[in-house]
Design a protein around this motif. Structure first.
Motif, PDB file in Angstrom:
ATOM      1  N   HIS A   1       0.829  -1.207   0.000  1.00  0.00           N
ATOM      2  CA  HIS A   1       0.000   0.000   0.000  1.00  0.00           C
ATOM      3  C   HIS A   1       0.867   1.263   0.000  1.00  0.00           C
ATOM      4  N   LEU A   2       1.851   1.321   0.914  1.00  0.00           N
ATOM      5  CA  LEU A   2       2.697   2.508   1.019  1.00  0.00           C
ATOM      6  C   LEU A   2       3.527   2.731  -0.239  1.00  0.00           C
TER       7      LEU A   2
ATOM      8  N   PHE B   1       6.158  13.890  -4.322  1.00  0.00           N
ATOM      9  CA  PHE B   1       6.195  12.471  -3.991  1.00  0.00           C
ATOM     10  C   PHE B   1       7.398  12.249  -3.079  1.00  0.00           C
ATOM     11  N   LEU B   2       7.448  11.099  -2.476  1.00  0.00           N
ATOM     12  CA  LEU B   2       8.586  10.740  -1.640  1.00  0.00           C
ATOM     13  C   LEU B   2       9.349   9.606  -2.316  1.00  0.00           C
ATOM     14  N   PRO B   3      10.619   9.817  -2.660  1.00  0.00           N
ATOM     15  CA  PRO B   3      11.402   8.777  -3.323  1.00  0.00           C
ATOM     16  C   PRO B   3      11.622   7.600  -2.377  1.00  0.00           C
ATOM     17  N   HIS B   4      11.265   6.419  -2.824  1.00  0.00           N
ATOM     18  CA  HIS B   4      11.299   5.247  -1.953  1.00  0.00           C
ATOM     19  C   HIS B   4      11.305   3.978  -2.796  1.00  0.00           C
ATOM     20  N   ALA B   5      11.454   2.849  -2.117  1.00  0.00           N
ATOM     21  CA  ALA B   5      11.316   1.537  -2.748  1.00  0.00           C
ATOM     22  C   ALA B   5      11.092   0.491  -1.674  1.00  0.00           C
ATOM     23  N   PRO B   6      10.362  -0.562  -2.007  1.00  0.00           N
ATOM     24  CA  PRO B   6      10.304  -1.720  -1.114  1.00  0.00           C
ATOM     25  C   PRO B   6      11.679  -2.397  -1.089  1.00  0.00           C
ATOM     26  N   SER B   7      12.009  -3.017   0.007  1.00  0.00           N
ATOM     27  CA  SER B   7      13.342  -3.597   0.181  1.00  0.00           C
ATOM     28  C   SER B   7      13.639  -4.738  -0.783  1.00  0.00           C
ATOM     29  N   ASP B   8      12.616  -5.330  -1.400  1.00  0.00           N
ATOM     30  CA  ASP B   8      12.861  -6.459  -2.303  1.00  0.00           C
ATOM     31  C   ASP B   8      13.089  -6.037  -3.754  1.00  0.00           C
TER      32      ASP B   8
ATOM     33  N   ILE C   1      14.274   6.369   1.156  1.00  0.00           N
ATOM     34  CA  ILE C   1      13.261   5.766   2.030  1.00  0.00           C
ATOM     35  C   ILE C   1      13.086   4.315   1.602  1.00  0.00           C
ATOM     36  N   LEU C   2      13.262   3.415   2.541  1.00  0.00           N
ATOM     37  CA  LEU C   2      13.133   1.995   2.268  1.00  0.00           C
ATOM     38  C   LEU C   2      11.946   1.441   3.043  1.00  0.00           C
ATOM     39  N   LEU C   3      11.082   0.699   2.364  1.00  0.00           N
ATOM     40  CA  LEU C   3       9.906   0.084   2.974  1.00  0.00           C
ATOM     41  C   LEU C   3      10.192  -1.397   3.170  1.00  0.00           C
ATOM     42  N   THR C   4       9.969  -1.900   4.380  1.00  0.00           N
ATOM     43  CA  THR C   4      10.367  -3.279   4.653  1.00  0.00           C
ATOM     44  C   THR C   4       9.581  -3.902   5.799  1.00  0.00           C
ATOM     45  N   THR C   5       9.648  -5.212   5.868  1.00  0.00           N
ATOM     46  CA  THR C   5       9.154  -5.948   7.034  1.00  0.00           C
ATOM     47  C   THR C   5      10.330  -6.575   7.789  1.00  0.00           C
TER      48      THR C   5
END
Length: 157
Positions: free
Chosen positions: A53-54, A66-73, A82-86
Motif C-alpha cells: 500500500h505505502l 512524492f517521496l522517493p522510496h522503494a520496497p526492500s525487495d 526511504i526503504l519500505l520493509t518488514t
C-alpha cells in the motif's frame, strides 16, 4: 544497552500517538521532515500488505510532490532515501527508523531516531506501544511521547 561507552549518541525513540489523522496522513509529513534533515529512513511494518500500500501511496499522496522510496525487495533498494520493509535490516544505512503496525524495533544501533507510530483508537496498538515504551526505556534509550492535538504534535513526556 544503548550505545554504552561509545562516542555516538544513543538513538532517540519517539512515540507518536495518532488521534486526529491516520497513518496515511501522518507518515508522509514525518518522512518529508526526515528527508529535509538530509537523513535516510527505513519504514518497517509487521504487514507485507502495508508495504504494498505505502509503495503506491508515497508516489501519489500529494499532487505536487512524492517521496522517493522503494520496497526492500526491489533491485537497488539500498540506494533509496526511504526503504519500505518488514525485515530488521538497514540496507540503506538510514538515520531514522519508522515503526508501524506494531513492528518491533530490534537493534537500534546506527539509527539517530526511531519513531513508533500507533493508532490511539486501537486498543491492541495502544497496549503494544506501552510495552514497547517500557522495553526501550529499560534498554536505556532516551524516549519521548508525542500526542496529536488540534494545533499539531505536542510533546507529552
Amino acid at each position: 544497552m544503548a550505545s554504552e561507552g561509545s562516542d555516538r549518541a544513543a538513538c532517540e525513540v519517539w512515540f507518536y500517538h495518532l488521534e486526529r489523522t491516520g497513518l496515511d496522513q501522518a507518515l508522509p509529513e514525518l518522512l518529508e521532515k526526515t528527508l529535509q534533515r538530509g537523513w535516510k529512513a527505513v519504514v518497517r511494518s509487521s504487514a507485507a500488505e502495508r508495504i504494498d500500500h505505502l509503495d503506491g501511496w508515497l508516489w501519489s499522496y500529494r499532487d505536487e510532490s512524492f517521496l522517493p522510496h522503494a520496497p526492500s525487495d526491489e533491485p537497488g533498494a539500498a540506494r533509496q532515501p526511504i526503504l519500505l520493509t518488514t525485515s530488521q535490516e538497514n540496507p540503506n544505512q538510514a538515520d531514522a527508523l519508522f515503526l508501524i503496525d506494531g513492528a518491533e524495533p530490534g537493534e537500534l544501533d546506527g539509527y539517530k531516531r526511531c519513531v513508533v507510530l500507533f493508532d490511539g483508537n486501537d486498543d491492541d496498538q495502544l497496549r503494544k506501544a506501552r510495552r514497547q515504551w517500557s522495553a526501550v526505556k529499560a534498554r536505556g534509550f532516551p524516549v519521548s511521547y508525542w500526542k496529536q492535538q488540534a494545533r499539531g504534535w505536542e510533546k507529552q513526556a
